[in-house]
Write a protein that holds these residues in place. Sequence first.
Motif, PDB file in Angstrom:
ATOM      1  N   PRO A  11      -0.523  -0.145  13.248  1.00  0.00           N
ATOM      2  CA  PRO A  11      -0.591  -0.512  11.911  1.00  0.00           C
ATOM      3  C   PRO A  11       0.403  -1.749  11.499  1.00  0.00           C
ATOM      4  O   PRO A  11       0.220  -2.632  10.499  1.00  0.00           O
ATOM      5  N   ALA A  46     -10.070  -2.309   7.873  1.00  0.00           N
ATOM      6  CA  ALA A  46      -9.673  -1.855   6.742  1.00  0.00           C
ATOM      7  C   ALA A  46      -8.705  -2.363   5.724  1.00  0.00           C
ATOM      8  O   ALA A  46      -9.054  -2.223   4.437  1.00  0.00           O
ATOM      9  N   TRP A  49     -10.939  -5.168   4.092  1.00  0.00           N
ATOM     10  CA  TRP A  49     -11.804  -4.599   3.133  1.00  0.00           C
ATOM     11  C   TRP A  49     -11.063  -4.418   1.769  1.00  0.00           C
ATOM     12  O   TRP A  49     -11.674  -4.568   0.566  1.00  0.00           O
TER      13      TRP A  49
ATOM     14  N   ALA B 141     -12.471   1.407  -3.263  1.00  0.00           N
ATOM     15  CA  ALA B 141     -11.335   0.894  -2.903  1.00  0.00           C
ATOM     16  C   ALA B 141      -9.961   1.591  -3.930  1.00  0.00           C
ATOM     17  O   ALA B 141      -9.196   1.942  -3.259  1.00  0.00           O
ATOM     18  N   ALA B 144      -9.627   5.038  -2.209  1.00  0.00           N
ATOM     19  CA  ALA B 144      -8.940   4.893  -1.197  1.00  0.00           C
ATOM     20  C   ALA B 144      -7.441   4.803  -1.321  1.00  0.00           C
ATOM     21  O   ALA B 144      -6.609   5.487  -0.748  1.00  0.00           O
ATOM     22  N   LEU B 145      -7.066   3.903  -2.521  1.00  0.00           N
ATOM     23  CA  LEU B 145      -5.692   3.701  -2.819  1.00  0.00           C
ATOM     24  C   LEU B 145      -5.116   5.130  -3.497  1.00  0.00           C
ATOM     25  O   LEU B 145      -3.987   5.633  -3.313  1.00  0.00           O
ATOM     26  N   ILE B 156       1.887  -0.774  -0.160  1.00  0.00           N
ATOM     27  CA  ILE B 156       0.386  -1.035   0.679  1.00  0.00           C
ATOM     28  C   ILE B 156       0.054  -2.502  -0.384  1.00  0.00           C
ATOM     29  O   ILE B 156      -0.415  -3.462   0.131  1.00  0.00           O
ATOM     30  N   ILE B 184       4.260   1.475   4.876  1.00  0.00           N
ATOM     31  CA  ILE B 184       2.823   0.624   5.081  1.00  0.00           C
ATOM     32  C   ILE B 184       2.262   1.066   6.380  1.00  0.00           C
ATOM     33  O   ILE B 184       0.912   1.306   6.289  1.00  0.00           O
ATOM     34  N   SER B 185       3.004   1.536   7.482  1.00  0.00           N
ATOM     35  CA  SER B 185       2.435   2.036   8.418  1.00  0.00           C
ATOM     36  C   SER B 185       1.495   3.203   8.137  1.00  0.00           C
ATOM     37  O   SER B 185       0.156   3.229   8.757  1.00  0.00           O
ATOM     38  N   ARG B 188      -1.860   2.168   6.183  1.00  0.00           N
ATOM     39  CA  ARG B 188      -2.836   1.392   6.817  1.00  0.00           C
ATOM     40  C   ARG B 188      -3.377   2.455   7.893  1.00  0.00           C
ATOM     41  O   ARG B 188      -4.603   2.183   7.763  1.00  0.00           O
ATOM     42  N   LEU B 191      -5.992   4.360   5.720  1.00  0.00           N
ATOM     43  CA  LEU B 191      -7.059   3.629   5.377  1.00  0.00           C
ATOM     44  C   LEU B 191      -7.814   3.283   6.182  1.00  0.00           C
ATOM     45  O   LEU B 191      -9.337   3.510   6.052  1.00  0.00           O
ATOM     46  N   LYS B 192      -7.428   3.265   7.382  1.00  0.00           N
ATOM     47  CA  LYS B 192      -8.373   3.071   8.536  1.00  0.00           C
ATOM     48  C   LYS B 192      -9.009   4.423   8.880  1.00  0.00           C
ATOM     49  O   LYS B 192     -10.324   4.149   8.924  1.00  0.00           O
ATOM     50  N   ARG B 195     -11.881   4.982   6.119  1.00  0.00           N
ATOM     51  CA  ARG B 195     -13.052   3.874   6.416  1.00  0.00           C
ATOM     52  C   ARG B 195     -13.873   4.514   7.603  1.00  0.00           C
ATOM     53  O   ARG B 195     -15.127   4.497   7.402  1.00  0.00           O
TER      54      ARG B 195
END
Lengths: 229, 206
Positions: A11, A46, A49, B141, B144-145, B156, B184-185, B188, B191-192, B195
């Motif tokens: 990431p 992701a 998006w 979105a 997701a947030l 993020i 952030i890691s 992300r 979020l991946k 999805r």
Amino acid sequence: MNCIHAKELLPLFITGDLSAADMNAVGEHARRCESCRAQTAEITAARDWLKQAANPALDEDFYDHMRAGVWDRIDAEANRPRWWSFILPVWTSRPVLAMAAAVLLAVFGLIAISDRKNVSTRPVPPQDVTAELSAPAPEPFATADQRVAPQYKRRVKPEPAAPRIVVPAPAAPISPLGDMAEAASDAESIEESGMIRIEIQTADPNIKIIWLAPKPAAAKSDPIISTTE
Amino acid sequence: MAEISLMAQDLRLNRGEGEETTPIARLVARAQTGNREAFDQLMICHQHRVVALAWRLLGNREEARDAAQETFLKVYRHLASFDPERDFGAWLYRIAVNVCRDHAKKRNRRERVWDEQEIYRQPSAEDVEQWAIDNQERRLALQALAELTEKERAAIVLRDLEGFETDEVARLLGSTPTTVRSQISKARAKLKDLRARRAHSLDRKA
Ligand SMILES: [Zn+2]
């Protein structure tokens, strides 16, 4: 670098947020590891998006209203301090208070006598200040500083005893002048009815000054004072 | 006429990097003397960014509007003491971030739903379909947030959506780059996975 460790770093790998050594190691591993390459693509997708989808897409009306609201609040704040800075320096001075109280008592005493039988209404001079002569105060104030003491709040209902002149305040709480912020917020609620009511307890427990004034914006309509028993 | 002059203004506002006084700095200077038009222009220049930030951090447009208003009000109150040598946009942005975080903290107690059901900008007849898709994506979105923690979300949003460097994000959030990188890691990765889960459920439906 093993696959598990590499996947943990992916990431941050996609935006170069790793040390140079880690960037090299992950890159080296991903070149040989299809699973890590796929995962890199997924994380990037992701992120792309989210960047694309997380947009508010609001119309100009929204922004116009937003700014109008800001101006409303700016103007509301700008009006209030001017109002108070005008009153405070004058009225917190003790001699002025005493003199004003005396003059007002005389004036309104006369009015009360001459209008005893019919409740009258009359326009108020520019500085519409009335004084209320109440019965001997139950809580004598020891010092001048206490003339704005918060305990004054408890005396919302005036004593019925002595002759007095009452300003018909719009149903609103009495605001002690001690705490400006508090007074201002009180005044705000009174402002809804178009008037501002300010009460000041003078050093003399028998003298209370009531200030009933139109709020600045509504200044055109003259405030009315009626005298009652 | 009015449109042309507005466009000219926009051009002026967008240009000027490296000039001695940028158009924004000139607007700030005029606003500092109490010029209302100048302050209104400053709001116009920054409103989209401030509102977008607030909307992303708070998840609905009512709170985004409240936060944007509060931000501009704070800017106005402190404008007199603002040093014109400093970067106005950065200053305003820092205020906006703080206002949004305060809002988010208060909101936690009220548990406002993170799902935009309101109708946005009305579509024209031709792009109704695209508009519906965009709205659906927008809602996803936000969802997701919403699945991120407050801190992951802030990190993020600032890093990936607002485009700040990690160090700047850390400064804005009063954190350290190491902490921000970790947030952030995680964000992300989440979020991946989100999805992936969605794609999986769509596959199963198909
Ligand atoms: Zn691998």
